[in-house]
Design a protein around this motif. Sequence first.
Motif, PDB file in Angstrom:
ATOM      1  N   ALA A 179       0.832  -1.211   0.000  1.00  0.00           N
ATOM      2  CA  ALA A 179       0.000   0.000   0.000  1.00  0.00           C
ATOM      3  C   ALA A 179       0.865   1.259   0.000  1.00  0.00           C
ATOM      4  O   ALA A 179       0.593   2.207  -0.750  1.00  0.00           O
ATOM      5  CB  ALA A 179      -0.936   0.001   1.206  1.00  0.00           C
ATOM      6  N   ILE A 180       1.898   1.279   0.812  1.00  0.00           N
ATOM      7  CA  ILE A 180       2.775   2.450   0.878  1.00  0.00           C
ATOM      8  C   ILE A 180       3.478   2.653  -0.460  1.00  0.00           C
ATOM      9  O   ILE A 180       3.582   3.786  -0.956  1.00  0.00           O
ATOM     10  CB  ILE A 180       3.786   2.313   2.029  1.00  0.00           C
ATOM     11  CG1 ILE A 180       3.057   2.324   3.372  1.00  0.00           C
ATOM     12  CG2 ILE A 180       4.834   3.420   1.981  1.00  0.00           C
ATOM     13  CD1 ILE A 180       3.916   1.886   4.547  1.00  0.00           C
ATOM     14  N   ILE A 181       3.942   1.566  -1.051  1.00  0.00           N
ATOM     15  CA  ILE A 181       4.585   1.662  -2.370  1.00  0.00           C
ATOM     16  C   ILE A 181       3.603   2.217  -3.397  1.00  0.00           C
ATOM     17  O   ILE A 181       3.926   3.119  -4.171  1.00  0.00           O
ATOM     18  CB  ILE A 181       5.145   0.296  -2.802  1.00  0.00           C
ATOM     19  CG1 ILE A 181       6.332  -0.087  -1.920  1.00  0.00           C
ATOM     20  CG2 ILE A 181       5.536   0.307  -4.286  1.00  0.00           C
ATOM     21  CD1 ILE A 181       6.794  -1.530  -2.077  1.00  0.00           C
ATOM     22  N   LEU A 182       2.382   1.687  -3.407  1.00  0.00           N
ATOM     23  CA  LEU A 182       1.379   2.152  -4.366  1.00  0.00           C
ATOM     24  C   LEU A 182       1.001   3.608  -4.132  1.00  0.00           C
ATOM     25  O   LEU A 182       0.799   4.367  -5.091  1.00  0.00           O
ATOM     26  CB  LEU A 182       0.137   1.263  -4.305  1.00  0.00           C
ATOM     27  CG  LEU A 182       0.304  -0.145  -4.884  1.00  0.00           C
ATOM     28  CD1 LEU A 182      -0.902  -1.007  -4.535  1.00  0.00           C
ATOM     29  CD2 LEU A 182       0.528  -0.086  -6.387  1.00  0.00           C
ATOM     30  N   LEU A 183       0.890   4.022  -2.874  1.00  0.00           N
ATOM     31  CA  LEU A 183       0.556   5.409  -2.573  1.00  0.00           C
ATOM     32  C   LEU A 183       1.625   6.370  -3.094  1.00  0.00           C
ATOM     33  O   LEU A 183       1.323   7.480  -3.523  1.00  0.00           O
ATOM     34  CB  LEU A 183       0.347   5.607  -1.076  1.00  0.00           C
ATOM     35  CG  LEU A 183      -0.947   5.026  -0.521  1.00  0.00           C
ATOM     36  CD1 LEU A 183      -0.938   5.026   1.003  1.00  0.00           C
ATOM     37  CD2 LEU A 183      -2.160   5.778  -1.039  1.00  0.00           C
ATOM     38  N   GLY A 184       2.880   5.939  -3.095  1.00  0.00           N
ATOM     39  CA  GLY A 184       3.960   6.789  -3.581  1.00  0.00           C
ATOM     40  C   GLY A 184       4.273   6.630  -5.052  1.00  0.00           C
ATOM     41  O   GLY A 184       4.953   7.472  -5.648  1.00  0.00           O
ATOM     42  N   LEU A 185       3.775   5.581  -5.654  1.00  0.00           N
ATOM     43  CA  LEU A 185       4.162   5.233  -7.025  1.00  0.00           C
ATOM     44  C   LEU A 185       3.851   6.324  -8.045  1.00  0.00           C
ATOM     45  O   LEU A 185       4.690   6.660  -8.881  1.00  0.00           O
ATOM     46  CB  LEU A 185       3.480   3.925  -7.435  1.00  0.00           C
ATOM     47  CG  LEU A 185       3.885   3.343  -8.782  1.00  0.00           C
ATOM     48  CD1 LEU A 185       5.365   3.009  -8.803  1.00  0.00           C
ATOM     49  CD2 LEU A 185       3.059   2.097  -9.070  1.00  0.00           C
ATOM     50  N   GLY A 186       2.657   6.884  -7.987  1.00  0.00           N
ATOM     51  CA  GLY A 186       2.252   7.866  -8.993  1.00  0.00           C
ATOM     52  C   GLY A 186       3.107   9.118  -9.013  1.00  0.00           C
ATOM     53  O   GLY A 186       3.252   9.752 -10.061  1.00  0.00           O
ATOM     54  N   ASN A 187       3.679   9.481  -7.876  1.00  0.00           N
ATOM     55  CA  ASN A 187       4.504  10.691  -7.804  1.00  0.00           C
ATOM     56  C   ASN A 187       5.993  10.373  -7.729  1.00  0.00           C
ATOM     57  O   ASN A 187       6.795  11.262  -7.448  1.00  0.00           O
ATOM     58  CB  ASN A 187       4.096  11.529  -6.589  1.00  0.00           C
ATOM     59  CG  ASN A 187       2.699  12.077  -6.745  1.00  0.00           C
ATOM     60  OD1 ASN A 187       2.345  12.577  -7.801  1.00  0.00           O
ATOM     61  ND2 ASN A 187       1.897  11.952  -5.715  1.00  0.00           N
ATOM     62  N   SER A 188       6.355   9.128  -7.970  1.00  0.00           N
ATOM     63  CA  SER A 188       7.750   8.725  -7.858  1.00  0.00           C
ATOM     64  C   SER A 188       8.463   8.876  -9.205  1.00  0.00           C
ATOM     65  O   SER A 188       7.862   9.199 -10.222  1.00  0.00           O
ATOM     66  CB  SER A 188       7.833   7.262  -7.409  1.00  0.00           C
ATOM     67  OG  SER A 188       7.486   6.399  -8.484  1.00  0.00           O
ATOM     68  N   LYS A 189       9.727   8.615  -9.181  1.00  0.00           N
ATOM     69  CA  LYS A 189      10.541   8.548 -10.403  1.00  0.00           C
ATOM     70  C   LYS A 189      10.856   7.090 -10.726  1.00  0.00           C
ATOM     71  O   LYS A 189      11.848   6.773 -11.343  1.00  0.00           O
ATOM     72  CB  LYS A 189      11.841   9.340 -10.220  1.00  0.00           C
ATOM     73  CG  LYS A 189      11.649  10.781  -9.842  1.00  0.00           C
ATOM     74  CD  LYS A 189      11.183  11.590 -11.024  1.00  0.00           C
ATOM     75  CE  LYS A 189      11.237  13.068 -10.652  1.00  0.00           C
ATOM     76  NZ  LYS A 189      10.087  13.785 -11.075  1.00  0.00           N
ATOM     77  N   LEU A 237      11.999   4.686  -4.012  1.00  0.00           N
ATOM     78  CA  LEU A 237      10.627   4.379  -3.606  1.00  0.00           C
ATOM     79  C   LEU A 237      10.600   3.257  -2.570  1.00  0.00           C
ATOM     80  O   LEU A 237       9.893   3.345  -1.569  1.00  0.00           O
ATOM     81  CB  LEU A 237       9.786   4.001  -4.832  1.00  0.00           C
ATOM     82  CG  LEU A 237       8.340   3.587  -4.576  1.00  0.00           C
ATOM     83  CD1 LEU A 237       7.547   4.722  -3.926  1.00  0.00           C
ATOM     84  CD2 LEU A 237       7.678   3.146  -5.876  1.00  0.00           C
ATOM     85  N   LEU A 238      11.379   2.203  -2.789  1.00  0.00           N
ATOM     86  CA  LEU A 238      11.407   1.082  -1.842  1.00  0.00           C
ATOM     87  C   LEU A 238      11.993   1.485  -0.490  1.00  0.00           C
ATOM     88  O   LEU A 238      11.480   1.078   0.561  1.00  0.00           O
ATOM     89  CB  LEU A 238      12.179  -0.093  -2.443  1.00  0.00           C
ATOM     90  CG  LEU A 238      11.504  -0.785  -3.618  1.00  0.00           C
ATOM     91  CD1 LEU A 238      12.429  -1.852  -4.208  1.00  0.00           C
ATOM     92  CD2 LEU A 238      10.174  -1.393  -3.212  1.00  0.00           C
ATOM     93  N   VAL A 239      13.035   2.292  -0.498  1.00  0.00           N
ATOM     94  CA  VAL A 239      13.649   2.734   0.762  1.00  0.00           C
ATOM     95  C   VAL A 239      12.671   3.615   1.539  1.00  0.00           C
ATOM     96  O   VAL A 239      12.468   3.432   2.746  1.00  0.00           O
ATOM     97  CB  VAL A 239      14.989   3.468   0.501  1.00  0.00           C
ATOM     98  CG1 VAL A 239      15.476   4.191   1.754  1.00  0.00           C
ATOM     99  CG2 VAL A 239      16.037   2.492  -0.003  1.00  0.00           C
ATOM    100  N   ILE A 240      12.049   4.568   0.838  1.00  0.00           N
ATOM    101  CA  ILE A 240      11.080   5.441   1.505  1.00  0.00           C
ATOM    102  C   ILE A 240       9.915   4.628   2.052  1.00  0.00           C
ATOM    103  O   ILE A 240       9.471   4.841   3.183  1.00  0.00           O
ATOM    104  CB  ILE A 240      10.592   6.547   0.537  1.00  0.00           C
ATOM    105  CG1 ILE A 240      11.731   7.532   0.248  1.00  0.00           C
ATOM    106  CG2 ILE A 240       9.382   7.278   1.107  1.00  0.00           C
ATOM    107  CD1 ILE A 240      11.437   8.515  -0.874  1.00  0.00           C
ATOM    108  N   ALA A 241       9.435   3.656   1.274  1.00  0.00           N
ATOM    109  CA  ALA A 241       8.323   2.807   1.734  1.00  0.00           C
ATOM    110  C   ALA A 241       8.731   2.012   2.970  1.00  0.00           C
ATOM    111  O   ALA A 241       7.948   1.889   3.922  1.00  0.00           O
ATOM    112  CB  ALA A 241       7.871   1.872   0.616  1.00  0.00           C
ATOM    113  N   GLY A 242       9.938   1.475   2.973  1.00  0.00           N
ATOM    114  CA  GLY A 242      10.414   0.723   4.137  1.00  0.00           C
ATOM    115  C   GLY A 242      10.512   1.584   5.381  1.00  0.00           C
ATOM    116  O   GLY A 242      10.089   1.184   6.474  1.00  0.00           O
TER     117      GLY A 242
END
Length: 182
Positions: free
Chosen positions: A77-87, A157-162
């Motif tokens: 969920a955290i990954i998906l929430l950030g995905l649209g605004n990620s690089k 994205l993965l580090v921020i999600a973790g």
Amino acid sequence: MTLLVLGVVLWIAAHFYKRLMPTARASMGDKGKGLIALLILVSVVLMVIGYRGADYVDVYNPPAWGIHANNLLMLIAIILLGLGNSKSRFRGAMRHPMLAGVRAWAFGHLLVNGDLASVILFGGLFLWAFVQVPLINRAEPEWTKPEPGTLVGDIRLLVIAGVLLVVIAFVHNWLGYPVFPG
């Protein structure tokens, strides 16, 4: 329980307003954005107060493995929430990653909470995120897929999600809702 229900209904109504009544929403101009934002903020406050103050009413017994599934779904969920605004290279993989993230979050929480307040809160937001997708697609049929990012964007994205998962777990534990078993 009344505040919780009111909060969920207000959240849904504020989000659906633009999709179901676009002319009325457009006529409000920029002042309408502020009003909708205020209604959403009030809905969150009502949901938090209502959920924390609700009496426990048992609806079902969550499965023992639900804790592990919820923790995995929270990371997703955290990954998906950030995905649209990620690089990230995957940011164009789906049109509505934030709504998919809300569904993963809500479903995961339904796996670990079998009380009525949880069914109202997480079930209501799961249904909202499910119905919101076709409403957006109908209102905005054209979608330009964003250009993919880079491997560095994936790693970021993965580090921020973790890190966010650890912070969320800490806050849950601090509030008395332990995240990791045993």
